[in-house]
Motif scaffolding. Structure first.
Motif, PDB file in Angstrom:
ATOM      1  N   ILE A  47     -17.542  34.126 -52.478  1.00 49.05           N
ATOM      2  CA  ILE A  47     -17.607  34.493 -51.062  1.00 49.05           C
ATOM      3  C   ILE A  47     -17.344  33.246 -50.218  1.00 49.05           C
ATOM      4  N   PRO A  48     -16.078  32.835 -50.144  1.00 51.35           N
ATOM      5  CA  PRO A  48     -15.758  31.609 -49.400  1.00 51.35           C
ATOM      6  C   PRO A  48     -15.904  31.773 -47.882  1.00 51.35           C
ATOM      7  N   GLU A  49     -16.060  33.006 -47.422  1.00 50.27           N
ATOM      8  CA  GLU A  49     -16.167  33.224 -45.982  1.00 50.27           C
ATOM      9  C   GLU A  49     -17.494  32.730 -45.413  1.00 50.27           C
ATOM     10  N   LEU A  50     -18.523  32.595 -46.251  1.00 48.85           N
ATOM     11  CA  LEU A  50     -19.839  32.174 -45.778  1.00 48.85           C
ATOM     12  C   LEU A  50     -20.169  30.764 -46.276  1.00 48.85           C
ATOM     13  N   SER A  51     -20.975  30.070 -45.486  1.00 52.50           N
ATOM     14  CA  SER A  51     -21.523  28.800 -45.952  1.00 52.50           C
ATOM     15  C   SER A  51     -22.549  29.084 -47.044  1.00 52.50           C
ATOM     16  N   VAL A  52     -22.614  28.200 -48.018  1.00 51.49           N
ATOM     17  CA  VAL A  52     -23.610  28.320 -49.089  1.00 51.49           C
ATOM     18  C   VAL A  52     -24.515  27.099 -48.999  1.00 51.49           C
ATOM     19  N   GLU A  53     -25.829  27.350 -48.915  1.00 49.46           N
ATOM     20  CA  GLU A  53     -26.795  26.261 -48.738  1.00 49.46           C
ATOM     21  C   GLU A  53     -27.721  26.182 -49.950  1.00 49.46           C
ATOM     22  N   ILE A  54     -28.076  24.961 -50.296  1.00 45.61           N
ATOM     23  CA  ILE A  54     -29.048  24.723 -51.367  1.00 45.61           C
ATOM     24  C   ILE A  54     -30.441  24.599 -50.740  1.00 45.61           C
ATOM     25  N   VAL A  55     -31.388  25.376 -51.251  1.00 49.80           N
ATOM     26  CA  VAL A  55     -32.779  25.293 -50.791  1.00 49.80           C
ATOM     27  C   VAL A  55     -33.676  25.138 -52.013  1.00 49.80           C
ATOM     28  N   GLU A  56     -34.854  24.582 -51.764  1.00 48.56           N
ATOM     29  CA  GLU A  56     -35.773  24.377 -52.888  1.00 48.56           C
ATOM     30  C   GLU A  56     -36.828  25.459 -52.965  1.00 48.56           C
ATOM     31  N   ASP A  57     -37.218  26.000 -51.789  1.00 53.01           N
ATOM     32  CA  ASP A  57     -38.322  26.953 -51.778  1.00 53.01           C
ATOM     33  C   ASP A  57     -38.230  27.830 -50.541  1.00 53.01           C
ATOM     34  N   ALA A  58     -39.301  28.626 -50.318  1.00 55.76           N
ATOM     35  CA  ALA A  58     -39.334  29.535 -49.179  1.00 55.76           C
ATOM     36  C   ALA A  58     -39.278  28.788 -47.849  1.00 55.76           C
ATOM     37  N   GLN A  59     -39.863  27.607 -47.817  1.00 54.43           N
ATOM     38  CA  GLN A  59     -39.824  26.824 -46.579  1.00 54.43           C
ATOM     39  C   GLN A  59     -38.380  26.467 -46.218  1.00 54.43           C
ATOM     40  N   GLY A  60     -37.590  26.187 -47.237  1.00 53.75           N
ATOM     41  CA  GLY A  60     -36.177  25.908 -46.990  1.00 53.75           C
ATOM     42  C   GLY A  60     -35.458  27.115 -46.402  1.00 53.75           C
ATOM     43  N   LEU A  61     -35.844  28.326 -46.897  1.00 54.76           N
ATOM     44  CA  LEU A  61     -35.259  29.550 -46.328  1.00 54.76           C
ATOM     45  C   LEU A  61     -35.661  29.700 -44.867  1.00 54.76           C
ATOM     46  N   ALA A  62     -36.917  29.394 -44.579  1.00 52.12           N
ATOM     47  CA  ALA A  62     -37.402  29.515 -43.210  1.00 52.12           C
ATOM     48  C   ALA A  62     -36.646  28.575 -42.269  1.00 52.12           C
ATOM     49  N   GLU A  63     -36.356  27.374 -42.738  1.00 56.30           N
ATOM     50  CA  GLU A  63     -35.606  26.434 -41.912  1.00 56.30           C
ATOM     51  C   GLU A  63     -34.177  26.930 -41.672  1.00 56.30           C
TER      52      GLU A  63
END
Length: 677
Positions: free
Chosen positions: A163-179
């Motif tokens: 899915i190259p249309e979207l940015s892909v982000e690396i997160v470590e935990d739920a807090q990363g998702l919240a950010e």
């Protein structure tokens, strides 16, 4: 199919072709439009690749057009086909038709042609075709308000590719998702480990996201259909006016596809949804509506204050100011009711102008406070809150509509491709049908087992510039090696052009311009045009070498030669041509040599060479009257002989009517005529 086995396709091109959805189908069917969508391949290159694939399929060595004039004839008849196409695609597609010695290839195109000539090239269909183009790639689609999130580096790479249309982000935990949720409207977590987490904002956990990209990025299929909407609609129109719908199911598919396209805006957004339109308009008009609401409130208060000046004594007003009371105190004491009315008018205007629903209107009301103040000013924090609410509602609505429409259209993608492809191929078929009609063509009959010969009845050369109705039909049949004699301007060269055109078209699998045509399958065509002037020694040697090679390997060849005697002195030419004809005859080639030295060549040849003649009936008002169809086994009289004969006749008549002074003239012309016997 081994792509690199196609002539002209190397490793790099094969890699580009492999990116097509179905490269084998495109190459097999000569689908130039699809081939041209491969990276780095334009339509001209796509034509060459398609032709190479056809040659590889039929083990065709190429080289059927063995001389420059043969190639010129091919380009001329091909040009006539291209003139009868409507779309640029069809003009390129007919370039994949070429003369081949391979029976399977000829029969493959003949099958296509047999269907094509039955097509009705109505003005309505041709008009509809004008708007059809090959489908285009939508280009890069980027969606910035959503992102994918993962804690796995391997999953990260997989997501970027899928899915190259979207940015892909690396997160470590739920807090990363919240950010991430604070920076994106929607965050889609693709790891199963995030299931069950509760985070403020639009955070979705979709482990199956990479398997269902259309649901995650509905913009992908929508961009394709938005980019090609007009082309697909044009193809639908072609199918309808041409009657290509095969059954009720096909018609239903067209209706469904049209309905989906009607909901799609040019920019890939969903169109025609009243609620989405309302939210879009509200956002667009928010700033202007808030400013107007302020003006309404202030105008109402100005009017009230103006009236109050009449009833409040100046001393009272001065006393209020001396005590430090501001205008707000004055409004609160004297104009509280008028302020409430003015603010209510402003609130009503804001809600009505933006067509807000109940919840949105409740937020909008708070944009103007209850505490009297002048001038009345909106609360920017509240207006921003309303803007955010409207934006979120719009995005939710647009997202849902996009997903629904994308789901409907995604299943129609192949239908759209087929519709456009069939419409474009119809243009190719109609070009063949129009060519066949314009030149009164018929499908030639091949005698696949014959070793030599052709026969043309009622043939009219398509490469002449005259209108068809002004071209005399020609009948001509040749078996073996033949000399063609005839008067100047009698049509000998035009006859060679007709033969070459008919043979080229027949070996392309296309109809030929004749009432009837029969021929063997030839391996190649050698057509030597008339040489302008005597050749120098080097050019003469090269020409003789060429005929030497042909004489050794000419079995299965058709050889057409126009006045070869012009290459050198007439006496030597007759000897050389006689030798060439002997070799061709021994090799079972089919040949027609046009020559004014037919009599001399026949005498020098070591075999009984056939001589046919295009006979002039006579001279009428200085113009030759000619029977364009050659007379078999007949040495035609030359133009000089006809002219001398006419002079002799005129002299005889003059002597009879004019007396002794002209009596010597007939004898002179008779002496000249005897030289032709």
């Amino acid at each position: 199919m081994d792509l690199e086995s196609i002539p002209g396709v190397g490793e790099k091109t094969a890699r580009a072709l492999s990116e097509l959805d179905d490269p084998e189908r495109a190459l097999r069917e000569g689908d130039v439009a699809t081939i041209a969508t491969a990276p780095g391949i334009n339509q001209g290159r796509a034509v060459r690749i398609a032709r190479g694939a056809i040659r590889a399929k039929h083990d065709d060595p190429g080289g059927f057009l063995a001389t420059d004039r043969a190639r010129e004839i091919y380009r001329e008849v091909l040009g006539l086909l291209k003139e009868r196409t409507v779309t640029d695609y069809a003009a390129q597609r007919v370039e994949t038709f070429y003369p081949s010695p391979r029976r399977p290839r000829i029969e493959e195109v003949r099958e296509f042609t047999s269907d094509a000539v039955d097509r009705d090239a109505s003005a309505e269909v041709l008009t509809a075709l004008a708007d059809v183009e090959p489908l285009a790639q939508p280009g890069d689609v980027r969606v910035r308000e959503r992102c994918l999130a993962t804690a796995d580096a391997e999953r990260y790479s997989e997501a970027r590719e899928a899915i190259p249309e979207l940015s892909v982000e690396i997160v470590e935990d739920a807090q990363g998702l919240a950010e991430l949720a604070r920076g994106y409207s929607t965050v889609i977590a693709i790891d199963e480990s995030f299931s069950g987490v509760t985070i403020e904002g639009d955070v979705q956990v979709r482990p199956d996201a990479l398997e269902t990209p259309a649901e995650i990025v509905p913009e992908r299929p929508l961009a394709f259909f938005a980019r090609n909407r007009d082309r697909i609609q044009a193809a639908i129109e072609v199918h309808r006016v041409a009657g290509l719908e095969a059954d009720a199911d096909t018609d239903a598919d067209l209706d469904a596809l049209e309905a989906g396209l009607a909901q799609l805006g040019e920019d890939g957004t969903v169109a025609g949804d009243a609620e989405l339109d309302r939210l879009t308009t509200a956002l667009d008009d928010l700033e202007a509506a808030a400013s107007t609401a302020e003006s309404i409130a202030n105008d109402r208060l100005r009017e009230a204050i103006g009236e109050e000046d009449v009833t409040i004594e100046g001393a009272d007003l001065l006393s209020l100011v001396e005590r430090g009371a501001g205008i707000d105190s004055l409004l609160s004491r004297e104009l509280a009711d008028e302020y409430a009315v003015a603010v209510e008018d402003a609130r009503d205007h804001l809600a009505d102008a933006l067509d807000l629903d109940t919840g949105e209107a409740e937020i909008a009301r708070r944009a103007f406070g209850d505490e009297p103040t002048f001038p009345v000013e909106r609360d920017e924090n509240v207006v921003n809150r309303l803007r955010e609410e409207l934006t979120a509602a719009k995005e939710r609505r647009a997202g849902r509509l996009k997903r629904e429409l994308a789901a409907d259209l995604a299943d129609q993608r192949e239908t759209a491709r087929t519709l456009v492809r069939e419409a474009l191929e119809l243009d190719v078929e109609l070009a063949v049908a129009r060519f066949a009609e314009d030149f009164a063509c018929t499908m030639p009959k091949f005698d696949w087992e014959a070793d030599t010969g052709f026969a043309i009845d009622g043939g009219q050369s398509p490469v002449l510039e005259e209108p068809l109705e002004e071209i005399d039909p020609v009948d001509y049949e040749v078996s073996g090696v033949t000399l063609l004699s005839g008067v100047n301007s009698g049509g000998k060269t035009s006859l060679l052009d007709l033969i070459a055109s008919a043979v080229v078209l027949a070996h392309m699998g296309l109809p030929v311009p004749a009432d009837d045509a029969r021929l063997r399958r030839f391996d190649d065509l050698h057509y030597h045009a008339k040489t302008q002037g005597t050749l120098d020694a080097g050019a003469f040697e090269s020409t003789v070498r060429e005929f030497a090679d042909l004489a050794q390997s000419g079995e299965g060849s058709l050889v057409l030669v126009d006045e070869l005697e012009s290459i050198t002195e007439p006496g030597a030419s007759a000897k050389i041509i006689a030798g060439i004809l002997e070799a061709l005859s021994e090799n079972d080639a089919t040949a027609v040599f046009v020559s004014h030295l037919a009599g001399e060549i026949r005498e020098m040849a070591a075999f009984d060479v056939t001589v046919d003649g295009i006979e002039a009936v006579g001279l009428i008002d200085g113009e030759l009257e000619v029977n364009r169809s050659p007379v078999k086994d007949h040495l035609a009289r030359s133009t000089p002989e006809l002219i001398v004969e006419k002079l002799a006749t005129d002299a005889d008549e003059a002597a009879t009517n004019g007396g002794e002074e002209t009596a010597a003239s007939p004898a002179f012309y008779d002496r000249l005529l005897e030289k032709f016997e």
